[in-house]
Design a protein around this motif. Structure first.
Motif, PDB file in Angstrom:
ATOM      1  N   ALA A 119       8.472  64.773  67.024  1.00 34.65           N
ATOM      2  CA  ALA A 119       8.139  64.332  65.671  1.00 34.65           C
ATOM      3  C   ALA A 119       7.776  62.575  65.933  1.00 34.65           C
ATOM      4  O   ALA A 119       8.799  61.719  66.355  1.00 34.65           O
ATOM      5  CB  ALA A 119       9.194  64.274  64.802  1.00 34.65           C
ATOM      6  N   ARG A 120       6.353  62.269  65.448  1.00 36.39           N
ATOM      7  CA  ARG A 120       5.898  60.862  65.534  1.00 36.39           C
ATOM      8  C   ARG A 120       6.048  60.020  64.238  1.00 36.39           C
ATOM      9  O   ARG A 120       5.713  60.804  62.945  1.00 36.39           O
ATOM     10  CB  ARG A 120       4.794  60.745  66.196  1.00 36.39           C
ATOM     11  N   LYS A 125       6.502  56.636  58.127  1.00 39.99           N
ATOM     12  CA  LYS A 125       6.168  57.878  57.518  1.00 39.99           C
ATOM     13  C   LYS A 125       6.067  58.869  58.713  1.00 39.99           C
ATOM     14  O   LYS A 125       5.390  58.578  59.758  1.00 39.99           O
ATOM     15  CB  LYS A 125       4.745  57.606  56.881  1.00 39.99           C
ATOM     16  N   LEU A 126       6.167  59.998  58.341  1.00 42.63           N
ATOM     17  CA  LEU A 126       6.336  61.391  59.490  1.00 42.63           C
ATOM     18  C   LEU A 126       4.963  61.544  59.529  1.00 42.63           C
ATOM     19  O   LEU A 126       4.464  62.123  58.519  1.00 42.63           O
ATOM     20  CB  LEU A 126       7.194  62.478  59.150  1.00 42.63           C
ATOM     21  N   LEU A 155      14.995  65.224  58.919  1.00 43.47           N
ATOM     22  CA  LEU A 155      13.717  65.036  59.390  1.00 43.47           C
ATOM     23  C   LEU A 155      12.906  64.464  58.323  1.00 43.47           C
ATOM     24  O   LEU A 155      11.934  64.891  57.747  1.00 43.47           O
ATOM     25  CB  LEU A 155      13.108  66.128  60.141  1.00 43.47           C
ATOM     26  N   PRO A 156      13.114  63.262  57.744  1.00 42.28           N
ATOM     27  CA  PRO A 156      12.810  62.591  56.746  1.00 42.28           C
ATOM     28  C   PRO A 156      11.347  62.411  56.651  1.00 42.28           C
ATOM     29  O   PRO A 156      10.643  61.920  57.779  1.00 42.28           O
ATOM     30  CB  PRO A 156      13.334  61.347  56.450  1.00 42.28           C
ATOM     31  N   ARG A 157      10.311  62.628  55.565  1.00 43.84           N
ATOM     32  CA  ARG A 157       8.990  62.450  55.467  1.00 43.84           C
ATOM     33  C   ARG A 157       8.655  60.829  55.553  1.00 43.84           C
ATOM     34  O   ARG A 157       7.602  60.411  55.911  1.00 43.84           O
ATOM     35  CB  ARG A 157       8.599  63.180  54.261  1.00 43.84           C
ATOM     36  N   TYR A 158       9.609  60.352  54.709  1.00 33.53           N
ATOM     37  CA  TYR A 158       9.458  58.791  54.435  1.00 33.53           C
ATOM     38  C   TYR A 158      10.951  58.360  55.030  1.00 33.53           C
ATOM     39  O   TYR A 158      11.764  58.598  54.617  1.00 33.53           O
ATOM     40  CB  TYR A 158       9.007  58.314  53.130  1.00 33.53           C
ATOM     41  N   LEU A 159      10.735  56.921  55.732  1.00 31.61           N
ATOM     42  CA  LEU A 159      12.066  56.011  56.040  1.00 31.61           C
ATOM     43  C   LEU A 159      12.428  54.988  55.082  1.00 31.61           C
ATOM     44  O   LEU A 159      11.232  54.251  54.571  1.00 31.61           O
ATOM     45  CB  LEU A 159      11.987  55.694  57.496  1.00 31.61           C
ATOM     46  N   SER A 166       6.292  51.915  65.060  1.00 30.56           N
ATOM     47  CA  SER A 166       5.858  53.353  65.489  1.00 30.56           C
ATOM     48  C   SER A 166       7.072  53.912  66.572  1.00 30.56           C
ATOM     49  O   SER A 166       7.376  53.019  67.474  1.00 30.56           O
ATOM     50  CB  SER A 166       4.610  53.535  66.131  1.00 30.56           C
ATOM     51  N   PHE A 167       7.413  54.924  66.306  1.00 28.46           N
ATOM     52  CA  PHE A 167       8.312  55.735  67.401  1.00 28.46           C
ATOM     53  C   PHE A 167       8.348  57.212  67.317  1.00 28.46           C
ATOM     54  O   PHE A 167       7.665  57.618  66.290  1.00 28.46           O
ATOM     55  CB  PHE A 167       9.756  55.131  67.150  1.00 28.46           C
ATOM     56  N   GLU A 168       9.151  57.723  68.354  1.00 25.41           N
ATOM     57  CA  GLU A 168       9.061  59.277  68.074  1.00 25.41           C
ATOM     58  C   GLU A 168      10.316  59.725  68.533  1.00 25.41           C
ATOM     59  O   GLU A 168      11.208  59.003  68.841  1.00 25.41           O
ATOM     60  CB  GLU A 168       7.942  60.078  69.055  1.00 25.41           C
TER      61      GLU A 168
END
Length: 659
Positions: A119-120, A125-126, A155-159, A166-168
């Motif tokens: 997941a990136r 934001k996912l 696995l949140p859609r927004y943090l 950016s991270f994965e």
């Protein structure tokens, strides 16, 4: 039969593709592993026939999986280790590659059975979710995963971060047992067939073009880089799922013992673990060690997976049997389609009481996950119910019209004839008084005729009474009466432990029958024992002592009559310190058929061991002194060899005891 090598490869690839795509499984994990072992052995035996199939070198076992999004770095599979020696070799490899002790650490994580994804995130934001695919590239499933009717924990859609980073994260998308029950219930309510298991439910959800019901999923992170500190709490990390000395274990001098201990502890707990799992993953935590060891085309050399023997199985409940136990309590047994669990095929499981059946909502037709509690007793872990299931209603009375009543959580028969007959049947069984010919139907006839109302009555029955006993459409008859009469007479000579067991006192059974006999050594002494005296017996705590004391006193007159009737009332002489097995803990495993021990059942074997000064055990550990290994000894023999436990054959054991 000739092994069909091409057909075996095709079957394995078909099974692998079904597994990765979440289709209905074509074979069990155990069957798949066995098939791969047969393919590998064929290639060893016939190297000229070997073809490039990818079963042992490629992720997804060489099957054709969708893969159109390249991974920045490979998402590889894991090599397997199968026993303790393999684990120790892996730990030695890590230690050898470590520049210093600080680098020689490994994490012990659960081997999760779900769907590997990457997941990136961009600017909190996912933005993309990609499957593992073939390990080099995967399938973009972002739109499917972000559907409104899919909720993914961790696995949140927004943090909640303002950091423009950016991270994965990489990990396992799966269903916890609670996720599976809720999602499957929603699926069935929408008119769909139940999923077979959580793993298939996860992959099937992601692969579905249309999703007409709500689904709950969970994401567990096992690899990550660059998560902002104020967003870490949003994720669930694999290292945090186990708490055996912490997630990471040093691989220094004492490390192998710590790692093996963690594996054993999780092996004991995994049946009730919140997430689907069949093993553990061992990983070097040091980037320097990972860089030194590198990877193959299929798997990293700094991580391995250890898989336990299958402890759970999936099946269908076909019936719930109700029986009256020897003390009048009703017992409930689930009958299900035979399934292989932990090395043996089971088809029944104890359900304990009505509350358990109601709490788990076990029905006729339920899809069930079953397991072996303590590796011995089959249990139902959880069920899912479709529209074709039939709710089970507990009985309210027996066939004679006697009502059942509650005693705590248990239903109990109020029919004295029923419970006495159950007691007599139990007392006559092979591992108790061993009265051949006295089965349940004969016990029922004795009780119904008024011939027997308690255990002592059994030893006062005359030949003439047995001969004329109403039985079936006539009477018991001379031949059967003669055999039963002399079998009852012989039962008077059974050892004291079996006589105590035959009383059917709650919280006793065969094990405590032996312990009570060894401690008190006579029925007279047992009658005089107070609860505090009973607590001096191994394994009897205060609660059990009170129950046994009450049971003994309730049977006081029966016990007095047994003594008067000449039934064994004292134990043999105490075992001397020079006995062949004095101070030893002995485990017997495998078949004894065709050996000098063939005639000994499990209880008789326990008695034999204790008679010769030893202590019987059902599992091999560092405290085991001796393993008696018959044909097909299996994992216990392997563990004994690893621990250096003395191992002998059944015939050698018999010779040691002078049999």
């Amino acid at each position: 039969m000739t092994f069909d090598y091409p057909a075996a490869i095709a079957r394995a690839q078909e099974a692998a593709l079904a597994y990765y795509n979440g289709d209905e499984p074509t074979m069990t994990d155990a069957e798949y592993d066995q098939l791969l072992a047969e393919i590998m052995q064929h290639e060893v035996d016939y190297p000229n026939e070997k073809v490039d199939h990818g079963l042992f070198t490629a992720v997804a076992a060489g099957s054709a999986v969708a893969a159109d999004v390249p991974h920045p770095s490979p998402m590889l599979s894991l090599d397997k280790v199968t026993d303790e020696s393999d684990i120790l070799k892996f730990l030695a490899r890590i230690a050898e590659a470590a520049p210093d002790a600080a680098d020689s650490r490994v994490s012990v994580q659960p081997k999760l059975d779900g769907m590997a994804i990457r997941a990136r995130y961009e600017d909190a934001k996912l933005v993309q979710v990609v499957t593992r695919g073939d390990g080099r590239s995967g399938e973009d499933v972002t739109a499917r995963v972000l559907r409104d009717n899919i909720e993914i924990a961790h696995l949140p859609r927004y943090l909640p971060t303002s950091a423009p980073v950016s991270f994965e994260v990489r990990g396992e998308l799966l269903m916890s047992h609670d996720d599976f029950l809720a999602s499957n219930a929603n699926r069935v309510a929408a008119g769909k067939a139940s999923f077979a298991n959580p793993r298939n439910a996860t992959a099937g959800t992601v692969r579905a073009d249309k999703l007409e019901y709500d689904v709950q999923l969970t994401f567990v992170t096992y690899e990550h880089d660059g998560i902002p500190a104020d967003a870490e709490s949003q994720f669930l990390f694999a290292d945090d799922l186990l708490n055996y000395g912490g997630g990471a274990h040093a691989t220094g001098t004492a490390a192998p013992a710590l790692v093996l201990e963690a594996i054993d502890l999780f092996g004991s707990d995994r049946a009730t673990f919140d997430y689907p799992t069949d093993g553990v993953v061992l990983k070097a935590t040091s980037p320097r060690v990972r860089n030194v060891l590198g990877e193959t085309s299929r798997a990293p050399r700094w991580a391995v997976a250890y898989k336990y023997e299958a402890q759970t199985g999936e099946t269908t409940i076909r019936d719930i049997l109700v029986e009256v136990g020897r003390t009048g309590n009703l017992s409930f047994t689930a009958v299900f389609d035979p399934v292989l669990v932990d090395g043996s095929t089971i088809s029944r499981a104890s359900l304990h009481n009505v509350d358990l059946i109601a709490d788990k909502d076990i029905r006729i037709g339920s899809k069930a996950i079953v397991y072996k509690a303590n590796d011995i007793i089959p249990q139902v872990l959880s069920v899912t119910n479709g529209p074709d299931t039939t709710p089970w209603v507990p009985p309210t009375e027996d066939a004679d019209g006697f009502p059942y009543e509650y005693a705590g959580k248990f239903l109990r028969s109020t029919n004295p004839a029923d419970s006495v007959a159950a007691l007599i049947t139990y007392a006559a069984s092979r591992d108790v008084l061993d009265i051949d010919t006295l089965g349940r139907s004969v016990a029922d006839a004795m009780v119904e005729s008024g011939l027997v109302s308690d255990l002592a009555d059994l030893f006062e029955v005359s030949f003439n009474q047995l001969e004329s006993l109403p039985f079936g459409d006539g009477v018991f008859g001379e031949t059967r009466a003669s055999k039963l009469y002399w079998n009852i007479a012989a039962a008077k000579e059974q050892p004291l432990n079996r006589v105590i067991t035959a009383l059917g006192i709650r919280k006793t059974g065969r094990t405590f029958g032996r312990r009570l006999a060894a401690h008190f050594r006579s029925l007279d002494a047992l009658l005089e024992a107070m609860p505090e005296d009973l607590q001096q017996v191994e394994g009897i705590a205060a609660g059990r002592a009170e129950v046994i004391y009450s049971g003994v006193q309730h049977n006081r007159q029966v016990i007095r009559r047994l003594i008067e009737l000449g039934v064994t009332s004292t134990a043999d002489e105490a075992v001397s310190a020079g006995a062949p097995l004095a101070g030893m803990t002995v485990v017997v495993t495998g078949s004894t058929k065709g050996t000098k021990l063939e005639a000994y059942g499990r209880n008789e074997m326990n008695e034999l061991i204790e008679k010769n000064g030893g202590k019987s055990s059902g599992s091999v550990s560092k405290n085991t002194s001796l393993l008696v290994a018959g044909e097909g000894a299996g994992s216990k023999l392997t563990k004994a060899e690893q621990l250096g436990v003395e191992t002998i054959s059944p015939d050698e054991f018999a010779e040691r005891l002078g049999l």
